[in-house]
Write an enzyme that holds these catalytic residues in place. Structure first.
Site, PDB file in Angstrom:
ATOM      1  N   LEU A  75      31.881  35.729  49.343  1.00 13.63           N
ATOM      2  CA  LEU A  75      31.893  37.161  49.081  1.00 13.63           C
ATOM      3  C   LEU A  75      32.509  37.369  47.712  1.00 13.63           C
ATOM      4  O   LEU A  75      33.425  36.643  47.316  1.00 13.63           O
ATOM      5  CB  LEU A  75      32.733  37.908  50.130  1.00 13.63           C
ATOM      6  CG  LEU A  75      32.234  37.910  51.577  1.00 13.63           C
ATOM      7  CD1 LEU A  75      33.215  38.668  52.464  1.00 13.63           C
ATOM      8  CD2 LEU A  75      30.844  38.516  51.691  1.00 13.63           C
ATOM      9  N   ASP A  76      32.019  38.368  46.974  1.00  4.22           N
ATOM     10  CA  ASP A  76      32.629  38.702  45.690  1.00  4.22           C
ATOM     11  C   ASP A  76      34.100  39.032  45.892  1.00  4.22           C
ATOM     12  O   ASP A  76      34.512  39.491  46.964  1.00  4.22           O
ATOM     13  CB  ASP A  76      31.924  39.913  45.061  1.00  4.22           C
ATOM     14  CG  ASP A  76      30.496  39.611  44.659  1.00  4.22           C
ATOM     15  OD1 ASP A  76      30.203  38.442  44.361  1.00  4.22           O
ATOM     16  OD2 ASP A  76      29.678  40.557  44.653  1.00  4.22           O
ATOM     17  N   ARG A  77      34.883  38.840  44.850  1.00  2.00           N
ATOM     18  CA  ARG A  77      36.324  39.102  44.934  1.00  2.00           C
ATOM     19  C   ARG A  77      36.613  40.486  45.515  1.00  2.00           C
ATOM     20  O   ARG A  77      37.467  40.643  46.387  1.00  2.00           O
ATOM     21  CB  ARG A  77      36.958  38.996  43.542  1.00  2.00           C
ATOM     22  CG  ARG A  77      38.471  39.263  43.552  1.00  2.00           C
ATOM     23  CD  ARG A  77      38.980  39.611  42.169  1.00  2.00           C
ATOM     24  NE  ARG A  77      39.049  38.474  41.278  1.00  2.00           N
ATOM     25  CZ  ARG A  77      40.129  37.708  41.112  1.00  2.00           C
ATOM     26  NH1 ARG A  77      41.230  37.965  41.784  1.00  2.00           N
ATOM     27  NH2 ARG A  77      40.100  36.708  40.260  1.00  2.00           N
TER      28      ARG A  77
END
Length: 298
Positions: free
Chosen positions: A138-140
């Protein structure tokens, strides 16, 4: 789709439900604890029904359901994890609820908090030889459900058959503007530039075909709350597709957003349904989006 788990962790107490009833009375009868103690266990997320953490006192139980209670000792270990909480754990996989702002892995600064480093330290407390393997990222600034494997073999098995193992990936997004359509489907081909930005093309340009389906849950003049389902899982797919339809994800300056009302990306991985790599049973893991998503779009 109901989750049918094996034991989440050795530190749970498992019960089978014999007849339809509500969760709170069931826990009072089976655990022999006081009403206040049971309410505390629920509010701390120590109770799972068929593998899904439940905090509602009035959750309905059906005959055959599995209720698991995480012991106070195990709950204390989970609470010591930074930036994430464990939704499910067994011999093969760990499923977490990641907070926004936490990297999945591979930080340039080796001291920076990542979901991978936290889980690695967690499993090594039981055995120094234990390891975890990241299955997807998942993106940050995206929060929500994320899957890890406990062996390299399980990781490869999940990744090699990802398209058939994953039954559903659902997201909740707060996007800019009022989305007029109640539902829709976005299909395009995605390519990544040398500067690591993904762009979309309506026809096949040699990129990866991406399909996103959306449903409007609520909205006002400034923001809309969408339920999103991925038919494909491409890098930055939702973010690119939302920009394409003129409603970028709130807080996503990289893909066209002009506002940042949440002080984070308005994207949450809310649901993951998979076929378990060992038991071949269907598991559904759910993480409720932050209440701020709903408040901004009312």
């Amino acid at each position: 789709m109901r989750n049918q788990p094996s034991k989440r962790t050795p530190k749970t107490i498992e019960y089978k439900v014999g007849a339809e009833q509500l969760l709170l009375p069931f826990l009072l009868a089976t655990s022999k604890k006081s009403r206040n103690a049971v309410k505390g266990i629920l509010s701390r997320g120590q109770v799972a029904v068929n593998g899904r953490v439940i905090t509602r006192h009035d959750h309905p139980l059906r005959s055959g359901d599995t209720v698991e209670i995480l012991t106070n000792e195990a709950a204390k270990q989970d609470s010591e994890l930074l930036g994430l909480s464990i939704l499910y754990e067994d011999e093969a996989i760990i499923v977490i609820d990641k907070e926004a702002g936490v990297l999945s892995m591979a930080a340039k600064d080796k001291k920076e908090l990542t979901a991978f480093s936290e889980l690695s330290a967690y499993v090594r407390k039981e055995n120094r030889g234990n390891r975890v393997f990241i299955v997807h990222r998942l993106d940050r600034e995206t929060s929500g459900v994320m899957l890890f494997a406990k062996s390299e073999n399980i990781k490869r098995q999940l990744q090699d058959s990802w398209e058939t193992v994953v039954i559903e990936r659902g997201y909740t997004a707060l996007v800019e503007g009022k989305v007029r359509q109640e539902s829709g489907e976005i299909i395009s081909w995605l390519k990544e530039t040398r500067t690591f930005k993904v762009y979309s093309n309506p026809t096949d340009n040699g990129g990866q075909k991406a399909i996103t389906r959306f449903k409007r849950l609520q909205g006002n003049a400034q923001y809309s709350l969408l339920e999103l389902k991925l038919a494909t899982g491409r890098k930055n797919q939702i973010r690119v597709h939302m920009e394409e339809i003129g409603h970028p994800v709130a807080g996503d300056k990289k893909y066209g957003a002009a506002t940042n009302p949440l002080k984070r990306l308005g994207l949450h991985a809310a649901r993951l349904s998979i076929i378990h790599p060992i038991t071949k049973e269907l598991h559904t893991f759910i993480s409720d989006p932050p209440s701020s998503f709903s408040r901004k779009s009312k």
